[in-house]
Design a protein around this motif. Structure first.
Motif, short mmCIF file in Angstrom:
data_model
loop_
_atom_site.label_atom_id
_atom_site.label_comp_id
_atom_site.label_asym_id
_atom_site.label_seq_id
_atom_site.Cartn_x
_atom_site.Cartn_y
_atom_site.Cartn_z
N ARG A 166 7.99 9.96 -8.00
CA ARG A 166 8.95 11.09 -8.70
C ARG A 166 10.09 10.51 -8.96
NH1 ARG A 166 9.38 15.82 -4.13
NH2 ARG A 166 10.19 14.34 -2.43
N TRP A 167 10.62 9.73 -7.85
CA TRP A 167 12.03 9.30 -7.90
C TRP A 167 12.36 8.39 -9.18
CZ3 TRP A 167 15.11 11.94 -5.44
CH2 TRP A 167 14.72 12.50 -4.16
N PHE A 168 11.20 7.27 -9.44
CA PHE A 168 11.17 6.56 -10.55
C PHE A 168 11.00 7.27 -11.84
CE2 PHE A 168 9.34 2.92 -7.43
CZ PHE A 168 10.39 2.33 -7.66
N ALA A 169 10.43 8.45 -11.85
CA ALA A 169 10.31 9.32 -13.04
C ALA A 169 11.88 9.89 -13.29
CB ALA A 169 9.52 10.30 -12.88
N LEU A 170 12.33 10.15 -12.10
CA LEU A 170 13.72 10.86 -12.13
C LEU A 170 14.88 9.77 -12.59
CD1 LEU A 170 15.51 13.60 -11.88
CD2 LEU A 170 15.70 12.77 -9.46
N LEU A 171 14.70 8.79 -12.13
CA LEU A 171 15.69 7.60 -12.59
C LEU A 171 15.53 7.24 -14.19
CD1 LEU A 171 17.47 5.12 -11.72
CD2 LEU A 171 15.74 3.79 -11.49
N PHE A 172 14.35 7.32 -14.55
CA PHE A 172 13.78 6.86 -15.94
C PHE A 172 14.47 8.02 -16.76
CE2 PHE A 172 11.05 7.77 -19.63
CZ PHE A 172 11.32 6.43 -20.29
N VAL A 173 14.43 9.32 -16.11
CA VAL A 173 14.83 10.45 -17.05
C VAL A 173 16.49 10.24 -17.10
CG1 VAL A 173 15.44 12.98 -17.20
CG2 VAL A 173 13.17 11.91 -16.96
N ALA A 174 17.00 10.04 -16.19
CA ALA A 174 18.54 9.86 -16.04
C ALA A 174 18.95 8.65 -16.89
CB ALA A 174 19.09 9.57 -14.46
N LEU A 175 18.21 7.57 -16.80
CA LEU A 175 18.69 6.32 -17.92
C LEU A 175 18.52 6.73 -19.29
CD1 LEU A 175 17.31 3.30 -15.74
CD2 LEU A 175 19.84 4.04 -15.91
N THR A 176 17.40 7.55 -19.61
CA THR A 176 17.36 7.91 -20.96
C THR A 176 18.53 8.89 -21.52
OG1 THR A 176 15.01 7.71 -20.57
CG2 THR A 176 15.71 8.91 -22.48
N ALA B 108 21.69 9.04 -20.07
CA ALA B 108 22.63 8.23 -20.25
C ALA B 108 22.79 7.56 -21.67
CB ALA B 108 22.97 7.46 -19.08
N GLY B 109 21.67 6.96 -21.81
CA GLY B 109 21.65 6.11 -23.20
C GLY B 109 22.04 7.10 -24.36
N VAL B 110 21.18 8.21 -24.40
CA VAL B 110 21.38 9.03 -25.48
C VAL B 110 22.93 9.55 -25.48
CG1 VAL B 110 20.95 11.38 -26.36
CG2 VAL B 110 19.26 9.84 -25.71
N THR B 111 23.60 9.94 -24.40
CA THR B 111 24.83 10.46 -24.56
C THR B 111 25.91 9.19 -24.82
OG1 THR B 111 24.42 11.66 -22.33
CG2 THR B 111 26.62 11.37 -22.87
N THR B 112 25.58 8.08 -24.42
CA THR B 112 26.41 6.91 -25.05
C THR B 112 26.34 6.61 -26.42
OG1 THR B 112 25.99 5.72 -23.04
CG2 THR B 112 26.76 4.69 -24.84
N LEU B 113 25.29 6.94 -27.10
CA LEU B 113 25.06 6.84 -28.53
C LEU B 113 25.81 7.93 -29.31
CD1 LEU B 113 21.41 5.27 -29.29
CD2 LEU B 113 23.63 4.28 -29.58
N VAL B 114 25.03 9.23 -28.91
CA VAL B 114 25.40 10.56 -29.62
C VAL B 114 26.86 10.96 -29.25
CG1 VAL B 114 24.84 12.52 -30.24
CG2 VAL B 114 23.19 10.97 -29.98
#
Length: 127
Positions: free
Chosen positions: A5-15, A17-23
């Motif tokens: 679950r920690w890797f899944a949470l890290l994946f969601v957080a990185l996603t 962050a990427g969307v926030t940077t673009l949009v």
């Protein structure tokens, strides 16, 4: 990756962050908005430059004085050497059928009265 679950949470957080940077967010613009603003600014600058150059250069507004070239002026006369090879067979005279003979010539290596040359023997090497 999603078994932990920690890797899944890290994946969601990185996603996110990427969307926030673009949009971007409500307070800050993202990369897409910055690119859109930059393109609009460059377009305005280009329109200003083309407007200035049109005012400075005298141009014919009506377009009636356009002189078109004739077809003969546009076609290249292609002067110079002819790149096609010379056809040697076209200039040769064909043989006269009356002079042609029906004799057959047989070419052989055998010369009467001489011995035939022997090929060198290829014996296996002895050890």
């Amino acid at each position: 990756m999603f078994r932990n679950r920690w890797f899944a949470l890290l994946f969601v957080a990185l996603t996110l962050a990427g969307v926030t940077t673009l949009v971007g967010t409500e307070k800050s613009h993202g990369a897409l908005q910055d690119a859109t603003d930059q393109i609009a600014q460059q377009k305005a600058q280009a329109e200003q430059l083309t407007g200035v150059t049109q005012e400075v250069s005298p141009s014919d507004e009506s377009g009636d004085n356009v002189v078109m070239a004739t077809d003969e002026e546009l076609i290249d006369p292609a002067q110079g050497e002819d790149p096609t090879p010379i056809d040697e067979f076209a200039t040769a005279n064909p043989p006269d059928p009356a002079e042609m003979s029906n004799d057959v010539v047989i070419v052989s290596r055998d010369v009467p009265g001489q011995a035939q040359p022997q090929a060198p023997s290829q014996a296996p090497p002895q050890q």
